[in-house]
Every structure is written in C-alpha cells, then in structure tokens.
Design a protein around this motif. Sequence first.
Motif, PDB file in Angstrom:
ATOM      1  N   THR A  91       0.997  -1.221   0.044  1.00 15.64           N
ATOM      2  CA  THR A  91       0.059   0.224  -0.049  1.00 15.64           C
ATOM      3  C   THR A  91       0.882   1.288  -0.110  1.00 15.64           C
ATOM      4  OG1 THR A  91      -0.224   0.111   2.512  1.00 15.64           O
ATOM      5  CG2 THR A  91      -1.678  -1.308   1.453  1.00 15.64           C
ATOM      6  N   ALA A  92       0.329   2.218  -0.113  1.00 13.14           N
ATOM      7  CA  ALA A  92       1.076   3.707  -0.326  1.00 13.14           C
ATOM      8  C   ALA A  92       1.651   3.907   0.942  1.00 13.14           C
ATOM      9  CB  ALA A  92       0.375   4.664  -0.581  1.00 13.14           C
ATOM     10  N   ALA A  93       1.083   3.353   2.157  1.00 12.29           N
ATOM     11  CA  ALA A  93       1.493   3.886   3.589  1.00 12.29           C
ATOM     12  C   ALA A  93       2.368   2.725   4.014  1.00 12.29           C
ATOM     13  CB  ALA A  93       0.351   3.859   4.483  1.00 12.29           C
ATOM     14  N   SER A  94       2.727   1.715   3.166  1.00 15.97           N
ATOM     15  CA  SER A  94       3.414   0.619   3.835  1.00 15.97           C
ATOM     16  C   SER A  94       4.867   0.541   3.502  1.00 15.97           C
ATOM     17  CB  SER A  94       2.941  -0.730   3.438  1.00 15.97           C
ATOM     18  OG  SER A  94       2.979  -0.863   1.948  1.00 15.97           O
ATOM     19  N   VAL A  95       5.765   0.179   4.208  1.00 13.31           N
ATOM     20  CA  VAL A  95       7.263   0.312   3.814  1.00 13.31           C
ATOM     21  C   VAL A  95       7.802  -0.526   2.842  1.00 13.31           C
ATOM     22  CG1 VAL A  95       9.345  -0.002   4.802  1.00 13.31           C
ATOM     23  CG2 VAL A  95       7.363   0.594   6.314  1.00 13.31           C
ATOM     24  N   PRO A  96       8.484  -0.134   1.944  1.00  9.62           N
ATOM     25  CA  PRO A  96       9.093  -0.915   0.494  1.00  9.62           C
ATOM     26  C   PRO A  96       9.712  -2.004   1.214  1.00  9.62           C
ATOM     27  CG  PRO A  96       9.263   1.497   0.213  1.00  9.62           C
ATOM     28  CD  PRO A  96       8.873   1.416   1.436  1.00  9.62           C
ATOM     29  N   VAL A  97       9.520  -3.023   0.415  1.00  5.62           N
ATOM     30  CA  VAL A  97      10.356  -4.434   0.687  1.00  5.62           C
ATOM     31  C   VAL A  97      11.127  -4.834  -0.528  1.00  5.62           C
ATOM     32  CG1 VAL A  97      10.319  -6.983   1.266  1.00  5.62           C
ATOM     33  CG2 VAL A  97       8.634  -5.225   2.551  1.00  5.62           C
ATOM     34  N   THR A  98      12.602  -5.160  -0.151  1.00  2.00           N
ATOM     35  CA  THR A  98      13.303  -5.513  -1.174  1.00  2.00           C
ATOM     36  C   THR A  98      13.643  -7.143  -1.094  1.00  2.00           C
ATOM     37  OG1 THR A  98      13.868  -3.293  -1.713  1.00  2.00           O
ATOM     38  CG2 THR A  98      15.250  -5.178  -2.841  1.00  2.00           C
ATOM     39  N   HIS A  99      12.929  -7.725  -1.721  1.00  2.00           N
ATOM     40  CA  HIS A  99      13.214  -9.319  -1.428  1.00  2.00           C
ATOM     41  C   HIS A  99      13.162 -10.137  -2.759  1.00  2.00           C
ATOM     42  CE1 HIS A  99      12.131  -9.631   2.939  1.00  2.00           C
ATOM     43  NE2 HIS A  99      13.236  -8.937   2.739  1.00  2.00           N
ATOM     44  N   ARG A 100      13.776 -11.369  -3.120  1.00  2.00           N
ATOM     45  CA  ARG A 100      13.817 -11.849  -4.111  1.00  2.00           C
ATOM     46  C   ARG A 100      12.522 -12.708  -4.480  1.00  2.00           C
ATOM     47  NH1 ARG A 100      18.405 -13.285  -6.689  1.00  2.00           N
ATOM     48  NH2 ARG A 100      19.544 -12.684  -4.650  1.00  2.00           N
ATOM     49  N   VAL A 101      12.155 -12.744  -5.745  1.00  2.00           N
ATOM     50  CA  VAL A 101      11.001 -13.344  -6.103  1.00  2.00           C
ATOM     51  C   VAL A 101      11.008 -14.775  -5.841  1.00  2.00           C
ATOM     52  CG1 VAL A 101       9.325 -13.415  -8.007  1.00  2.00           C
ATOM     53  CG2 VAL A 101      10.522 -11.342  -7.483  1.00  2.00           C
TER      54      VAL A 101
END
Length: 207
Positions: A91-101
């Motif tokens: 969501t726009a308010a959530s923290v971005p997550v950078t992980h492997r697909v």
Amino acid sequence: MQTPIQQRPRFAGPPLKRLVGRAGSWGLTLLAVLGVACIASVIASALFSISFVVFRTGSMEPAYPVGALAAVRDVPASSLKPGDVATVQRTAASVPVTHRVVSVKPDPASAGGAVLILKGDANSAEDPVEYRVQSARKMLVAVPAAGSVVMGLRSPTVLGTSSVLLAGLVGWVFWPRRQQVAPDAGWPAEDQAAPAGEVPCGTSTLP
C-alpha cells in the motif's frame, strides 16, 4: 642600436600555496563529477523510470549487505520471474520491501496485476504475506556500501559543512591574486631601467 628591455622572470608562489591551489582545482573537479552524476541520475529517472534503493536490513545478505545501493526500474509485476530481486509496496503507506521473487501468479482480482511471493536471502522462510501489485521495481545493479555514503551525505550536518567548504573553495580558487616578482641582482630595477628609445650611460652603440 637600442638595447631591448628585458622583463624580470616571475616565480611561482611557495610550495604550500601551489599545493593548496591544486587541491582547490581537484576539489572543483570532484564537485563537477558529482554534479554530473546527480544530473545523470535525474535524467535516468525521468526517461527510464530508474530510481535507487538502499538496503537498510540484513535480510538480503550476503549478496546485498546493509548499506548497499541498488538501481531499480519500474516494470509490470507480471513481467517478473523467480530469482529476480524486486522492491514492492503493498500500500502507499506501507514500507517498501526488497526481496527475491519466489513465484509470480496472475491476480484474478486485478487485470494485469500479479500475486508475488517473496523471500529474503538471509531469511529461513518466505514473507508471511502475498504481494498483490500492478507494478514493481526490478533491481538492475547494486553497489555495496554506496548507500551508506549517500545516506551520510544527506545528513544536515554534512550538507551544511559541505556548503561552507564549497563556498570557501570557490572563493579561494577564483579570488584575484597579485603576481609577485623575485628580485634579481642581474636585472635592473624598475626606476633605473632606460625608457624606450634611449641608451643608458656607458653603453656604446655600433656606428
């Protein structure tokens, strides 16, 4: 025959002044390079939808340690493949997550969307939630420790100090300086030099 008036040789400043002058030139060159890099990043962001992400946790170690800086590009979520590293935001308010697909499935509730399962390389299990998104930011390249440098440069203390140093550096490099001349016993003093067209006393001329 007139004797030509030769100019006195000029000498460079002391070694310390020359060193400071060179340091100033190098500093301006470095600032110019950084400025070009910033402009290039802005152009890349505008033309190719490229942005940058800093890894702030160790969930992707050892490949991407804390402080690494990654260049990412916006892509449709459905174009991702298992093994890609992507930054997603539920969501726009959530923290971005950078992980492997881990897996990509079409989202039946959203045309063109996808359901992503992600996992951090250092985590023992997959993320506990699914990511239903239309787009994601796919990682292109990452540079270890570069993110820590960028975050440090953005601190108010560093920005203020660098502004003061830059102003002083520019003032030092472009401040007008007076040329100094070295006295030399082998050269006539300015008040004793013969004016043009005259021959000093005791100087013979050819017939």
